[in-house]
Structures are given as C-alpha cells and as structure tokens.
Design an enzyme around this catalytic site. Structure first.
Site, short mmCIF file in Angstrom:
data_model
loop_
_atom_site.label_atom_id
_atom_site.label_comp_id
_atom_site.label_asym_id
_atom_site.label_seq_id
_atom_site.Cartn_x
_atom_site.Cartn_y
_atom_site.Cartn_z
N CYS A 63 0.69 -1.26 0.01
CA CYS A 63 -0.15 -0.01 0.09
C CYS A 63 0.84 1.27 -0.01
CB CYS A 63 -1.04 -0.11 1.18
SG CYS A 63 -1.79 1.63 1.51
N CYS A 69 -1.56 1.64 -3.04
CA CYS A 69 -2.33 2.70 -2.87
C CYS A 69 -2.00 4.20 -2.89
CB CYS A 69 -3.30 2.54 -1.44
SG CYS A 69 -3.50 0.90 -0.85
N LYS A 80 -0.02 5.09 -6.06
CA LYS A 80 -0.93 5.28 -7.30
C LYS A 80 -1.82 6.60 -7.14
CE LYS A 80 -4.74 4.19 -6.29
NZ LYS A 80 -5.25 2.92 -6.23
N TYR A 97 -8.77 -3.91 -11.01
CA TYR A 97 -8.58 -2.56 -10.26
C TYR A 97 -7.40 -1.86 -10.96
CZ TYR A 97 -11.38 -3.30 -6.03
OH TYR A 97 -12.29 -3.29 -5.00
N GLU A 121 -7.04 1.43 -13.56
CA GLU A 121 -6.40 2.65 -12.51
C GLU A 121 -5.30 3.01 -13.31
OE1 GLU A 121 -7.86 1.96 -8.03
OE2 GLU A 121 -5.80 1.57 -8.59
N HIS A 152 -26.58 21.56 -0.72
CA HIS A 152 -26.77 22.20 -2.02
C HIS A 152 -25.73 23.43 -2.29
CE1 HIS A 152 -28.97 22.79 -5.63
NE2 HIS A 152 -29.16 24.38 -5.36
N GLU A 182 -25.90 15.17 -2.91
CA GLU A 182 -27.42 15.46 -2.70
C GLU A 182 -28.12 14.77 -3.56
OE1 GLU A 182 -29.09 19.40 -3.24
OE2 GLU A 182 -27.62 19.89 -4.88
#
Ligand code: NDP
Length: 449
Positions: free
Chosen positions: A44, A49, A52, A179, A183, A437, A442
């Site tokens: 990682c 992760c 990346k 993945y 990516e 908003h 939302e």
C-alpha cells in the site's frame, strides 16, 4: 509472556496488517517482533494505494487546466509534464512514510528485524541466520503481481515497476480488466501517454455492478483510452522503437511499455510453511479458519496473503480483530458484507453493498433508483464527464442494500454513505435526509425514480 518463548508474537511482514497487529499487541504489553525483508508499509505505502493515488492526482491536472478556461483563466503556454520530478517527489513522500512506520514500530516497543524470515516450526522462526521462538506467529506477507507466461512475457512489467519508470513512453498497452489495469490506464492516459487497454473478458471490472463497469468503460473511452475486449495478448516482441504487442484478434500495437495487471499472488513461496501443518489454496494463499487461525494452532495469517479481500483497510481491521481475540476481550468482529471500495480509475468508481444482480438473487423484490447528471464543474468547464449513481432497495424492509457511483469524488461520497448502509439505513431515511446544495452527493437523498 510464557517463559518458554523469546516472543509472544512474531509477525512476518511489515505491511498494513502486520504493523497494526504488532503495534496493538505491543500496546497490550506483549513482547513482539516484526520481520520485514523489503520496505516498511508494504504494498500500500510503497507500490500500491499511496503512490498510485499521487499519480492519479498528477494525471487529472490536464483536465483541470482545460476546465479552468471556462471559468475565466488563461493558461499561457501549453502545460508540460516533468515526469522525473513527479516520480522523485512521489518517492520522497514514500520515504517519509517509511520513516513514520519505523517510528510507529519503535515507539510501540516491537523489535524490528530487517531480513527474510522463514518459519522453521509451529513456534520457530529463523532470520538472518538466528533462530527465535514465539508463542504465536502471524504471517502477513501480502501479495506480489502475477504475470502469466507466454512468448515475450519477460518484456512486460508489473505495477511495481510503474512507480520507478526512467521515462514515460509515448504509447502503452495495459493488460487486465480489474482494479490495477483500469487505474493505470487512466493514469497513463491522463499523463499524456496514448493508452490501449486489452482485456480477455467481455466486461471491465466484472466484480462490480455491470452498469457501473459499462459506465467506467464509456467514460474511459471518452477520455481517449482505446479499449479492446474479448481478446488476449499472443506474443510480445522487441522492435527498434520499443515493443510490438500482438493480439490474438490479429492486430498488433506498437508501444513503449506493456503493463500486466493480471492479479496478485500470495507471498507464501519459500516461507517454510512445509515445516508446519499450515495449508494453502490452489493460488498459494493461506487457508484460515475463525479468527485467522491456520490449521497450525500457533500460526495465524491475515491480509492479502489469505486472499479474502485484498484491501488495506480490511487487513488493518483483520489485524485489530486478531489482536483483540488473542490479547483483548474478543469483542471485535469484521463484517465482510459492507466493505466500501473505490477504483481510482477515471471516471472514478465507488461502491458499497450488493450489485443489482446479487440483490436480485438475495431478495424477492427490489427497487432500483438511478440518476445520471452533469456535475456543476463541467457546466462551465466544458468536459463531457457525467455522474451516474444507483441505489438498490429491498422492498420488503425498505433497506438500502447497494449503493454505487461513477464520477467525480465517488470514493469520498460513498465512504460517508457506507456508514448509513452499515447502520441499516432505509430508503425512507435517505428521503428524510436534507441535501447539501449544491453538491453531487445530494442526489442520493433526492432519488425518486
Ligand atoms: P484483479 O483481480 O482486480 O484483476 C485481474 C485482472 O487480470 C482480471 O481482469 C483478470 O481477468 C485478468 N487476468 C488474470 N489472469 C489473466 C491472464 N492469464 N491473462 C489475461 N488476463 C488475466 O487484480 P489486480 O491485479 O487489478 O488487483 C489485485 C487486487 O488488489 C484487487 O483485486 C484489489 O483487491 C486490490 N487493489 C485495490 C485497489 C483499490 O482499492 N483501489 C487498487 C488496486 C488493487 P478475469 O476477470 O477474466 O479473470
């Protein structure tokens, strides 16, 4: 600690799961050792992760530069990427994190051994020529990229090498549909590399809701990635400019780089498991029972090496559950059903809960809500990007059982919604929630169709 052993817990592998287990056990007063042969922080931090995501950020700037014009900015000269600066700044950041991991381990009181550990028996470990004993052993050795063998496969590289490229090629081929493939296809494309994605199946990201995989594919194509489905690479050969990647479909792509993102295997080879009763699956991953115990009662395993869910936060949670089981009050649990996950492809995908197909299998009657809209940034920004969201509701209980999003900030938004879904939120709860908003998020509380 039992007087019979040098350590209460000997952890092999200082990745996300191993380090968390070591630190937690040490904080409970246990005598802990950690062995690491490569780098602190595991995949990682070093080749996964973290670097990346830094590359993903880098690859998004051209679109932001473009969008800024609609908001009144003039950029002057054409922006230009300095690859070596990006790569080296990334490496400096990773080295900073390596140091933090070192400090975390030192401060916890765990003893770190640099070197390759092997298991010599149910309570024995050997490292750097010295034998140690431990009441319990934890194997957290993670995984390693897998590249299938075929003519020219030695010319392909894995994601590990992508983080240290001498220079960026003009053209690239990325193989795989999971993945890492999507990516890196997004990263390369965003950094200005002509990118060809080759996948043997009919649908990218097949583990995800089909509509979301389709949306990702359409979005990637709109951004310029060339996608080839239902075909495989037959052979890679060298040419004067770089590589020729020959597809079984008959065509050939000339490229400077061929990245294979075809899965990861568990790191269990030459670990000494044959000196124990520990059993492995066909792909080499370690079989565990309840509480991550292998069939050898003193040996545990967790994280990518058990190949349940190859995600960092899962490995960390597994570590906390294990240590709570061994040295705490055994109250922690891990719920594999509500794991939110994101793919940092472009457009980004994030999800929690069931796909539509899984929900149809599990529940008699489901209701699916969808929304497809243009995010406000792109009204003036001019990009064609859209956001697609999907909510799946079990009609009987009104509970939201699946939530999916493709588009800007999907990971950030789904992380929050995952809490609601884990807490058992119903569609009525979503409807009664007041939106923020203007935001993209939302839309999740105004879905009526
Ligand atoms: P995945 O399992 O996600 O995807 C592997 C891909 O390679 C699949 O499309 C598979 O095809 C294909 N493939 C496998 N074998 C071959 C072969 N012999 N020839 C051609 N294609 C092949 O693995 P990744 O390597 O992308 O990632 C490993 C894991 O790491 C992920 O599953 C994920 O858990 C984790 N990860 C998480 C990230 C995140 O959280 N954002 C980022 C990156 C990785 P098929 O489907 O047909 O089998």
């Amino acid at each position: 600690m039992s007087d019979h052993y040098d350590f209460d817990l000997f952890v092999i592998g200082a990745g996300s799961g191993g380090v968390r287990a070591a630190r937690m056990a040490a904080s409970k007063g246990k005598k802990v050792a950690v062995a690491e042969e490569r780098y602190l922080g595991g995949t990682c931090v070093n080749v996964g992760c973290v670097p990346k995501k830094l590359f993903v950020y880098a690859s998004q700037f051209p679109e932001l530069f473009h969008a800024s014009r609609g908001f009144g900015w003039d950029m002057g000269d054409q922006p230009n990427l300095n690859w070596s600066r990006l790569r080296d700044n990334k490496t400096t950041e990773i080295e900073r994190l390596n140091l933090i991991y070192q400090q975390l381990l030192d401060n916890s009181g765990a003893k770190l051994f640099n070197g390759r550990a092997t298991v010599e028996g149910p309570h024995q470990i050997s490292i750097n020529g010295v034998d140690y004993s431990a009441e319990n052993i934890l194997i957290a050795t993670g995984g390693w990229p897998f590249i299938p063998e075929f003519p020219g496969s030695e010319l392909a590289i894995s994601s590990n090498e992508m983080f240290y490229l001498e220079q960026l090629p003009e053209k690239s081929v990325v193989v795989g549909g999971g993945y890492i493939a999507v990516e890196f296809a997004g990263i390369l494309n965003g950094l200005g590399v002509e990118t060809h994605l080759v996948y043997r199946g009919p649908q990218l990201l097949k583990a995800f809701d089909q509509e979301m995989g389709d949306r990702v594919k359409m979005g990637m194509q709109a951004k310029g990635v060339k996608i080839y489905l239902n075909t495989e690479v037959e052979e890679i050969t060298k040419n004067a400019q770089g590589l020729s990647v020959h597809l079984k479909a008959g065509n050939c792509i000339e490229a400077g780089l061929a990245l294979y993102a075809t899965g990861r295997n568990a790191n269990t080879a030459h670990l000494g498991l044959e000196n124990t009763a520990v059993t492995t699956n066909h792909n080499g991953s370690i079989q565990v029972e309840d509480q991550f115990r292998t069939v050898e009662p003193s040996i545990y395993a967790l994280g990518d090496v058990i190949d349940r869910v190859q995600l960092t936060p899962v490995a960390i949670q597994e570590a906390m559950v294990l240590i709570d089981h061994l040295y705490g009050d055994n109250s922690l649990e891990i719920d594999y059903n509500h794991i939110p996950t994101a793919v940092f492809c472009q457009p980004e995908l994030a999800t929690v809960g069931l796909t539509e197909a899984q929900a149809k299998q599990k529940y008699r009657n489901i209701q699916v809500y969808r929304s497809d809209f243009k995010p406000m940034l792109h009204t003036l920004g001019g990009a064609a990007d859209r956001i697609f969201i999907k909510l799946i509701v079990d009609c009987e209980s009104d509970r939201v059982v699946g939530c999916h999003m493709v588009g800007d900030h999907a990971a950030e938004i789904i992380q929050g919604i995952a809490i609601a879904i884990k807490a058992g939120a119903t569609k009525a709860h979503f409807d009664a929630t007041i939106g923020i908003h203007p935001s993209s998020a939302e839309e999740f509380v105004t879905l009526r169709q």
